[in-house]
Design a protein around this motif. Structure first.
Motif: not given
Length: 217
Positions: A15-21, A198-204, A206-209
């Motif tokens: 889900a991208g947890k590591s990158t986002i966190a 839900d990050s399916t349609h979000l960029t990295i 956008e999710t971080i912010n």
């Protein structure tokens, strides 16, 4: 003693947890702890030594001789950097299997709690908000469709020069989702007080912010 801030980010594999966190921690000036990498390191060692979770005594003996450290984005297993060796589908499945072991979870959860009570942290995993830090001031559940997570994992492995098959990667993710959510001990689930992203349609970015804004606003 000043209270530390604990931010929990849970969610399924890929889900991208590591990158986002990691990025959220950097923006906040907090320490980032990748708990999934800790379980992957144990799974990697189990594979290397041919130890299964059914062999409880051998597993406990192995754990007693295992040192895991996470510093500056690097996971160390018994003093060796294994960051590039623990992101394969085989290790992912081993990590999912060993996460169901009470002995493994006890060892790693104790280490995670100790870290989170001495410094401000952003910690991601499967049960941070529901088990490791039930008192976390901020909890998030980061997810995406299985197909999107499989595409991301394929791209990640291809960038590292590994040959991958999308169908196999998707099956691995779906199997791990099932294992993680159906294990008897601390299964993957969204904490009642967690914010779902839900990050399916979000960029990295956008999710971080989005997560950063929830914390700072």
């Amino acid at each position: 003693m000043k209270e530390t801030i604990r931010i929990a980010i849970d969610g399924p594999s890929g889900a991208g947890k590591s990158t986002i966190a990691r990025a959220v921690a950097e923006k906040l000036g907090y320490d980032y702890i990748d708990t999934g990498a800790m379980y992957r390191a144990v799974g990697y060692k189990m594979n290397q030594q041919g130890v299964s979770i059914e062999e409880e005594e051998k597993l406990k003996a192995m754990l007693e001789e295992t040192e895991i450290d996470y510093r500056s984005g690097v996971i160390y297993l018994d003093g060796a950097d294994v960051s590039s060796k623990i992101r394969t589908p085989e290790v992912s499945m081993a990590a999912s299997a060993c996460a169901a072991s009470p002995a493994v979870r006890t060892k790693l959860v104790e280490e995670q709690r100790a870290i989170g009570h001495k410094t401000n942290v952003v910690m991601d995993g499967r049960d941070i908000g529901t088990n490791v830090f039930t008192d976390a001031q901020y909890k998030f559940f980061l997810t995406a469709t299985a197909e999107e997570r499989a595409h991301r994992r394929c791209r990640e492995l291809q960038e590292k020069g590994q040959e991958v098959n999308f169908s196999d990667t998707l099956k691995d993710i779906e199997q791990r989702d099932y294992n993680d959510s159906h294990r008897a001990l601390n299964p993957l689930c969204k904490a009642e007080d967690a914010i779902e992203v839900d990050s399916t349609h979000l960029t990295i970015n956008e999710t971080i912010n989005k997560i950063y804004e929830y914390i700072t606003n």
